[in-house]
Design a protein around this motif. Structure first.
Motif, mmCIF file in Angstrom:
data_model
loop_
_atom_site.group_PDB
_atom_site.id
_atom_site.type_symbol
_atom_site.label_atom_id
_atom_site.label_comp_id
_atom_site.label_asym_id
_atom_site.label_seq_id
_atom_site.Cartn_x
_atom_site.Cartn_y
_atom_site.Cartn_z
ATOM 1 N N GLY A 166 0.796 -1.219 0.000
ATOM 2 C CA GLY A 166 0.000 0.000 0.000
ATOM 3 C C GLY A 166 0.828 1.269 0.000
ATOM 4 O O GLY A 166 0.308 2.354 -0.269
ATOM 5 N N ALA A 167 2.115 1.152 0.272
ATOM 6 C CA ALA A 167 2.951 2.344 0.354
ATOM 7 C C ALA A 167 3.062 3.048 -0.990
ATOM 8 O O ALA A 167 3.159 4.270 -1.059
ATOM 9 N N ALA A 168 3.006 2.256 -2.044
ATOM 10 C CA ALA A 168 3.176 2.826 -3.373
ATOM 11 C C ALA A 168 2.112 3.880 -3.668
ATOM 12 O O ALA A 168 2.366 4.855 -4.370
ATOM 13 N N ASP A 169 0.941 3.685 -3.087
ATOM 14 C CA ASP A 169 -0.149 4.622 -3.358
ATOM 15 C C ASP A 169 0.124 6.006 -2.780
ATOM 16 O O ASP A 169 -0.485 6.990 -3.198
ATOM 17 N N GLU A 170 1.022 6.057 -1.816
ATOM 18 C CA GLU A 170 1.264 7.333 -1.149
ATOM 19 C C GLU A 170 2.173 8.258 -1.955
ATOM 20 O O GLU A 170 2.262 9.445 -1.665
ATOM 21 N N PHE A 171 2.860 7.692 -2.904
ATOM 22 C CA PHE A 171 3.728 8.544 -3.698
ATOM 23 C C PHE A 171 2.883 9.485 -4.542
ATOM 24 O O PHE A 171 1.730 9.200 -4.834
ATOM 25 N N GLY A 172 3.434 10.576 -4.910
ATOM 26 C CA GLY A 172 2.681 11.503 -5.725
ATOM 27 C C GLY A 172 2.412 12.805 -5.001
ATOM 28 O O GLY A 172 1.908 13.756 -5.572
ATOM 29 N N ARG A 173 2.734 12.835 -3.717
ATOM 30 C CA ARG A 173 2.648 14.120 -3.026
ATOM 31 C C ARG A 173 3.801 14.179 -2.032
ATOM 32 O O ARG A 173 4.155 13.202 -1.396
ATOM 33 N N GLY A 174 4.387 15.354 -1.921
ATOM 34 C CA GLY A 174 5.475 15.556 -0.962
ATOM 35 C C GLY A 174 6.794 15.003 -1.458
ATOM 36 O O GLY A 174 6.884 14.402 -2.526
ATOM 37 N N SER A 175 7.804 15.220 -0.668
ATOM 38 C CA SER A 175 9.148 14.776 -1.006
ATOM 39 C C SER A 175 9.235 13.260 -0.974
ATOM 40 O O SER A 175 8.600 12.595 -0.159
#
Lengths: 249, 249
Positions: A166-175
């Motif tokens: 599920g961590a992959a979904d968090e990419f796309g915002r922030g550093s």
DNA sequence: GAGTGGTCTAGACCACCCT
DNA sequence: GGGTGGTCTAGACCACTCA
């Protein structure tokens, strides 16, 4: 003495060693103008007494500041605020997020994602990330901004097998670094190579330089356990970013 | 144990600290193939006992090797011979002569002087060397060779007021670093900036690349007393030299 | 739980700068 | 000669890895 740490560390919350805390505090005092350029700081013994730490710890902190170009340690004479002084930018040898570096320079960092996709590792990815060809990786294309201007285009490839579900979904915002942090996978080391590049193929949109000149930072990031984590090729637009290295004998 | 130090230091004769000697010895053993790639070295405690030094000294040496990319220190697990292994090149953050670096990579270094002249400092020189405009400086133009091929063109400007009388005449043969050493003026630190450059104006002769692409290392060298000593602009021909940086958190 | 690296301490001695 | 940084030591305790 010394109430709260004035100089907050650039990055995120996490336990600091005493030496890191000291470095951070002294950094804040130097940048805050407590001493003039060229002025001598208290001696290592004095600092050790003031901060109630051993001299070794003081030295560790001071050497870190020296590596950042903030102070100048002279054998037998003392430690002085560097002539480069406040205008210094973070050194290239310190591993940190570009975003944090830009913020430390007093600019407003930004990020524009162009694409985030999951795909099988290419031959090149596989070699750098030490995974079988075809295993799933996260591919990111993004532009790094400073005060709204593009300073770099980055092509990043992240191993999916080491990310929590599920961590992959968090990419796309922030550093990206903050993401790794959030997921408990702080990069510890990077192996970087530098190249001069001229190409019209690199980048996209209006941010591309007319001359097509870039400084390419080609690097592999590793976890504390020395697993390859991310392979990134970051093309810095020549002239929009200052690359500094303090070299020591 | 350990008779004579097998790994001779790259540079010149000079008193080594125990940590430096240890690093040099271990480097020799690693490069000599005593341990396979990925193999674990003896623990820090073991090394401390073997070499009859404190663990702190062992750690200093190992961290230096880690900075060179030779070993991989993993918390709780041990210290391992890096996967990059023997093929590693010296890191950019280590201040050393290009000549020595080339030799360490197993190539035959060379140097071609194009001109050595004494002239008044230009505005640019004066700013970087912190001398009045017009004060005498030594200006050197040279090409750096590796196995007979040009890898870089360098434009160096040296302060004459800090050189012992007559020292200027010695330039023109051998490494510039060796010259400084010989004269008792070992550079201790350098402040370097990196740029991507494309120009047909740079360099001379057949060694110039057709595309005119260079990685420019623009740096000021300082004496241990923090006096500016030399301002050099070294244009590395893109593709003929590997620029490596080990970045750590 | 045993072993390994990560951090820190208190104290010592040396090399260097400055006056 | 007095002060400052440079190096080193012996010992301690903690955090992490791995079986």
């Amino acid at each position: 003495m010394r109430g709260e740490g004035s100089g907050a560390p650039g990055g995120l919350a996490q336990p600091l060693t005493r030496a890191q805390w000291l470095a951070s505090d002294l950094r804040g005092r130097v940048l805050g103008g407590e001493w003039q350029r060229g002025a001598r700081l208290p001696s290592e013994t004095e600092l050790a007494t003031l901060y109630q730490v051993s001299r070794v710890t003081v030295r560790t902190a001071l050497k870190s500041l020296e590596g950042q170009g903030l102070v100048d340690i002279r054998h037998g004479a003392g430690t002085f605020v560097s002539d480069f002084g406040v205008s210094i930018r973070a050194g290239l040898q310190e591993l940190g997020s570009i975003t944090a570096t830009i913020r430390e320079l007093g600019h407003e960092p930004g990020m524009e994602w162009r694409s985030i996709t999951t795909r099988p590792a290419t031959d090149d990815d596989a070699r750098h990330l030490d995974v079988p060809e075809g295993s799933p990786v996260l591919s990111i294309e993004r532009a790094v901004l400073s005060d709204g201007d593009v300073v770099a285009f980055s092509y990043d490839v992240i191993r999916l097998d080491v990310l929590p579900a599920g961590a992959a979904d968090e990419f796309g915002r922030g550093s990206i670094f903050e993401l790794f942090e959030h997921v408990g996978l702080r990069p510890k080391r990077a192996f970087a190579r530098l190249h001069a590049v001229q190409s019209a193929e690199v980048g996209w949109g209006d941010g591309r330089p007319a001359n097509g000149l870039y400084l390419l930072l080609d690097q592999v990031h590793f976890t504390p356990g020395s697993q390859p984590l991310m392979y990134s090729r970051t093309y810095f637009v020549e002239g929009r970013f200052e690359f500094v290295i303090i070299r020591t004998a």
